[in-house]
Design an enzyme around this catalytic site. Structure first.
Site, short mmCIF file in Angstrom:
data_model
loop_
_atom_site.label_atom_id
_atom_site.label_comp_id
_atom_site.label_asym_id
_atom_site.label_seq_id
_atom_site.Cartn_x
_atom_site.Cartn_y
_atom_site.Cartn_z
N HIS A 29 34.23 49.06 -54.09
CA HIS A 29 34.39 47.77 -54.79
C HIS A 29 33.31 46.77 -54.37
O HIS A 29 33.30 45.63 -54.84
CB HIS A 29 35.79 47.23 -54.48
CG HIS A 29 36.25 46.15 -55.41
ND1 HIS A 29 36.37 46.33 -56.77
CD2 HIS A 29 36.63 44.87 -55.18
CE1 HIS A 29 36.80 45.21 -57.32
NE2 HIS A 29 36.96 44.31 -56.39
N ASP A 31 35.22 53.24 -56.97
CA ASP A 31 35.87 51.94 -56.72
C ASP A 31 37.39 52.14 -56.79
O ASP A 31 37.92 52.50 -57.84
CB ASP A 31 35.39 50.94 -57.77
CG ASP A 31 35.91 49.52 -57.51
OD1 ASP A 31 36.97 49.38 -56.88
OD2 ASP A 31 35.24 48.57 -57.94
N SER A 70 34.75 40.74 -59.20
CA SER A 70 36.12 41.12 -58.88
C SER A 70 37.12 40.17 -59.59
O SER A 70 37.11 40.12 -60.81
CB SER A 70 36.27 41.13 -57.35
OG SER A 70 37.48 41.71 -56.98
C1 MLT Z 1 42.33 41.06 -59.07
O1 MLT Z 1 43.38 40.82 -58.50
O2 MLT Z 1 41.78 40.29 -59.86
C2 MLT Z 1 41.69 42.37 -58.75
O3 MLT Z 1 42.59 43.21 -58.11
C3 MLT Z 1 40.46 42.21 -57.94
C4 MLT Z 1 40.75 41.51 -56.65
O4 MLT Z 1 41.07 42.18 -55.66
O5 MLT Z 1 40.66 40.30 -56.62
#
Ligand code: MLT
Length: 203
Positions: free
Chosen positions: A185, A154, A104
């Site tokens: 996700h 996702d 992520s």
């Molecule tokens: C991010 O902010 O890098 C992406 O949206 C993934 C997350 O939720 O951290």
């Protein structure tokens, strides 16, 4: 610069060192079990993101969900690259033999390192990454194998964005393999097992 991190010495000198990047709200401990599954004899350097969002560690700031603060992303990418240079000297691992493992937000910063630096990593495992930045000319990534774990449903990184990332990385020469799951996700155990099998095929 300093970053909170854990270093664990591996048992086989030639095995690549795994560099671990947690997701939003995580810590440097989160991905340690994954690393053991991917490459049990590798050294591990696991970093905690330097940014806090409502108390949750991240690797760079965002303006909203899915909207990145690009100036901060670029600054943090450079900061991490320099941290890895220094950590390699301090802990005695080979800076040119690193494999990124990120989930992520951690996959996004690992992707940004690949987008900015030709020699960032020898390979990368990106779990649910997004396109970190657009409009950049990528360095030559030929010979770099990249595993992407994605979710066909996702909501944070859509299949279209996964395909866009795959095309950008392949266009720069990387050998990209995408593994699809259907659990949004989430990072599932089957996705981790697929990443481990992919890694063990390369090494
Ligand atoms: C991010 O902010 O890098 C992406 O949206 C993934 C997350 O939720 O951290």
């Amino acid at each position: 610069m300093s970053m909170k991190h854990i270093f664990q010495q591996g048992t086989r000198q030639e095995a690549p060192t795994l560099v671990l990047f947690h997701g939003t709200g995580g810590t440097e401990r989160d991905l340690l079990p994954l690393a053991k599954q991917i490459s049990p004899d590798s050294s591990i350097i696991s970093v905690r993101g330097n940014v806090l969002e409502n108390g949750m560690p991240r690797f760079f700031r965002r303006l909203a969900e899915g909207v990145f603060d690009e100036a901060d992303l670029i600054f943090r990418t450079k900061e991490l690259s320099e941290f890895l240079d220094e950590a390699a000297i301090e802990n005695g691992f080979d800076r040119d033999n690193l494999v990124a493992v990120g989930y992520s937000n951690g996959a996004n910063i690992a992707g940004s390192l690949l987008f900015h630096y030709k020699h960032a990593f020898k390979a990368a495992i990106l779990h649910h990454p997004m396109v970190p930045l657009r409009g950049l000319t990528l360095p030559d990534l030929s010979g770099i194998p990249i595993f992407i774990g994605a979710g066909s449903n996702d909501p944070i990184c859509t299949p279209q964005e996964t395909e866009e990332l795959q095309e950008l990385l392949s266009g720069a020469g990387a050998a990209v393999e995408v593994h699809w799951e259907r659990y949004g996700h989430q990072l599932t155990s089957t996705e981790v097992a697929a990443a481990a099998a992919w890694f063990q095929k390369q090494w």
